[in-house]
Scaffold this active site. Structure first.
Site, mmCIF file in Angstrom:
data_model
loop_
_atom_site.group_PDB
_atom_site.id
_atom_site.type_symbol
_atom_site.label_atom_id
_atom_site.label_comp_id
_atom_site.label_asym_id
_atom_site.label_seq_id
_atom_site.Cartn_x
_atom_site.Cartn_y
_atom_site.Cartn_z
ATOM 1 N N ARG A 127 -1.649 -1.208 5.381
ATOM 2 C CA ARG A 127 -0.486 -2.096 5.743
ATOM 3 C C ARG A 127 -0.519 -2.133 7.345
ATOM 4 O O ARG A 127 -1.243 -1.517 8.112
ATOM 5 C CB ARG A 127 0.752 -1.939 5.299
ATOM 6 C CG ARG A 127 1.106 -0.332 4.976
ATOM 7 C CD ARG A 127 1.272 0.332 6.211
ATOM 8 N NE ARG A 127 2.161 -0.149 7.139
ATOM 9 C CZ ARG A 127 2.243 -0.053 8.637
ATOM 10 N NH1 ARG A 127 1.528 0.817 9.087
ATOM 11 N NH2 ARG A 127 3.354 -0.465 9.460
ATOM 12 N N GLY A 128 0.600 -3.145 7.696
ATOM 13 C CA GLY A 128 0.145 -3.256 9.312
ATOM 14 C C GLY A 128 -0.563 -4.383 9.572
ATOM 15 O O GLY A 128 -1.756 -4.442 9.029
ATOM 16 N N ASP B 284 3.941 -9.686 13.252
ATOM 17 C CA ASP B 284 3.233 -10.067 12.068
ATOM 18 C C ASP B 284 2.751 -11.520 12.267
ATOM 19 O O ASP B 284 1.686 -11.832 11.578
ATOM 20 C CB ASP B 284 3.776 -10.096 10.785
ATOM 21 C CG ASP B 284 3.868 -8.494 10.150
ATOM 22 O OD1 ASP B 284 4.625 -7.756 10.916
ATOM 23 O OD2 ASP B 284 2.981 -8.129 9.262
ATOM 24 N N ASN C 239 8.515 -9.736 12.283
ATOM 25 C CA ASN C 239 8.001 -8.322 12.185
ATOM 26 C C ASN C 239 8.936 -7.903 11.191
ATOM 27 O O ASN C 239 9.863 -8.697 10.391
ATOM 28 C CB ASN C 239 8.469 -7.803 13.684
ATOM 29 C CG ASN C 239 7.709 -6.207 13.592
ATOM 30 O OD1 ASN C 239 6.642 -6.120 13.483
ATOM 31 N ND2 ASN C 239 8.492 -5.213 13.697
HETATM 32 O O1 MRU Z 1 5.091 -3.893 5.726
HETATM 33 P P1 MRU Z 1 4.249 -3.819 6.632
HETATM 34 O O2 MRU Z 1 4.171 -2.325 6.916
HETATM 35 O O3 MRU Z 1 2.685 -4.254 6.607
HETATM 36 O O4 MRU Z 1 4.923 -4.321 8.276
HETATM 37 C C1 MRU Z 1 4.225 -3.814 9.373
HETATM 38 C C2 MRU Z 1 4.878 -4.357 10.427
HETATM 39 O O5 MRU Z 1 5.938 -5.072 10.582
HETATM 40 C C3 MRU Z 1 4.265 -4.010 11.825
HETATM 41 O O6 MRU Z 1 5.239 -3.962 12.924
HETATM 42 C C4 MRU Z 1 3.361 -5.307 12.184
HETATM 43 O O7 MRU Z 1 2.432 -5.468 11.229
HETATM 44 C C5 MRU Z 1 2.759 -5.012 13.478
HETATM 45 S S1 MRU Z 1 1.406 -3.740 13.374
HETATM 46 C C6 MRU Z 1 0.438 -3.608 14.762
#
Ligand code: MRU
Length: 364
Positions: free
Chosen positions: A51-52, A247, A257
């Site tokens: 994820r991320g 995101d 985000n």
């Molecule tokens: O649902 P996730 O854990 O994928 O969400 C991730 C985030 O919101 C992060 O802050 C974003 O992807 C930036 S990662 C460098």
């Protein structure tokens, strides 16, 4: 791949698989899951094994490589293989909706595939090494972007900065090093970060499970706080700056985000605390004028009603579970990218116009 973090890689291509660090199990277990096919990769992205935003883009690029490897192995260079690959690539592309890095990386891989196979008549066998090189390049570019983001962002912070962050925008969420945590890593290396406050980040606890674990691996001081504490903390002058990842960033700077980021930005604004977004150019979506077009993922109710097997809400209760919110540009003090820091009114057109955009591939 180079970064000065001590973190294990979240994503790694090997000769016969793609290894994902299973982020659902952290911090209690460090386990790598071998992924062998594109559908397996799509499921891993949906289930948040990886994820991320940047990390899922890189993982999906490797997913395209796995699809082509399997096509070469199963079907050789049969005519039907290309069409079959398109279906697998579409599944990867649709695995999560908000992080534009996913579509950006998949479309970059698919654009190269199309160019090699359709425009230059290469066989899939001959195209495969070039696609592997492109996916590795996407990964390395992301690490380099993170390192540059760290250098630009650290300059914005005061001495002994106390930094509040939300979710996990670290090595685990990227090719390595991190965006928001890349800034924190650089500031800490310069002796300029005295404390990181990591929001727990309900409902998936990316802050308490991942950010806290990640910073502790590198010996960076971190305190976990729950999501509702930012008001009290800023009222008591405990925070010098907020830095989060993103995101998807629209052309006017509106930034999606993890859910709760908008609340944090509002509290920061009310208390005069600078609020920064840190993100690479692959997170920018200039095809969207503002936040109105950003798709917000809604995830399953069990993320809110249960922690593991334990129910924390009555069974059958109604649940609203958007995974992201959008912080309007006017709450963002600056957006830290690998190309430098942007300030309002945001205009990225001169700096990001050479970046390949999903739309360019879709329209072909
Ligand atoms: O649902 P996730 O854990 O994928 O969400 C991730 C985030 O919101 C992060 O802050 C974003 O992807 C930036 S990662 C460098």
């Amino acid at each position: 791949m180079t970064s000065f973090s001590h973190m294990p890689p979240a994503v790694e291509l090997t000769p016969d698989a793609c290894l994902l660090l299973d982020q659902r199990l952290l911090p209690t277990e460090v386990k790598f899951v071998p992924i062998h096919t594109a559908p397996e990769m799509a499921n891993a992205i949906v289930d948040m094994i990886v994820r991320g935003a940047p990390a899922i883009g890189i993982a999906a690029a490797y997913g395209v490589v796995l699809a082509v490897r399997n096509a070469v192995h199963d079907a050789g260079d049969a005519d039907c293989a290309y069409e079959y690959l398109q279906r697998e690539i579409k599944t990867l592309r649709q695995s999560r909706p908000t992080a534009v890095n996913l579509m950006w990386a998949v479309d970059r891989m698919n654009g190269l595939l199309r160019s090699l196979v359709k425009e230059n008549a290469l066989s899939l066998t001959d195209a495969l090494p070039k696609l592997e090189a492109e996916a590795l390049h996407i990964h390395q570019e992301d690490i380099e972007a993170n390192l540059a983001i760290g250098r630009h962002g650290a300059k914005l912070l005061p001495e002994n900065a106390r930094i509040h962050t939300h979710c996990n925008a670290g090595a685990l969420a990227t090719g390595g090093h991190g965006t928001a945590l890349g800034v924190i890593r650089e500031a800490f290396a310069q002796g300029r970060c005295s404390m990181v406050y990591a929001d727990e980040t309900r409902p998936r606890q990316q802050g308490s499970r991942l950010t806290a674990w990640e910073l502790m691996q590198d010996g960076i001081p971190v305190t976990v706080v729950t999501d509702g504490m930012s008001g009290l903390m800023m009222q008591n002058n405990m925070v010098d700056a907020v830095i989060t990842g993103a995101d998807r960033i629209a052309a006017n700077g509106d930034s999606a985000n993890k859910i709760g980021t908008y609340n944090l930005a509002l509290v920061a604004k009310a208390h005069g605390v600078p609020f920064y977004i840190a993100a690479p150019s692959s997170t920018f979506d200039p095809t969207l004028a503002d936040r109105s077009g950003i798709p917000i993922e809604e995830r399953c109710a069990s993320e809110v009603t249960q922690i593991g097997e334990t129910w924390t809400a009555p069974q059958g209760v109604a649940v609203f579970n958007p995974g992201f919110d959008v912080t309007p540009a006017d709450l963002i003090t600056g957006i830290i990218t690998e190309k430098g820091v942007f300030y309002p009114p945001y205009d990225f057109s001169k700096d990001f116009d050479t970046v390949v955009r999903p739309q360019e591939y879709i329209s072909k």
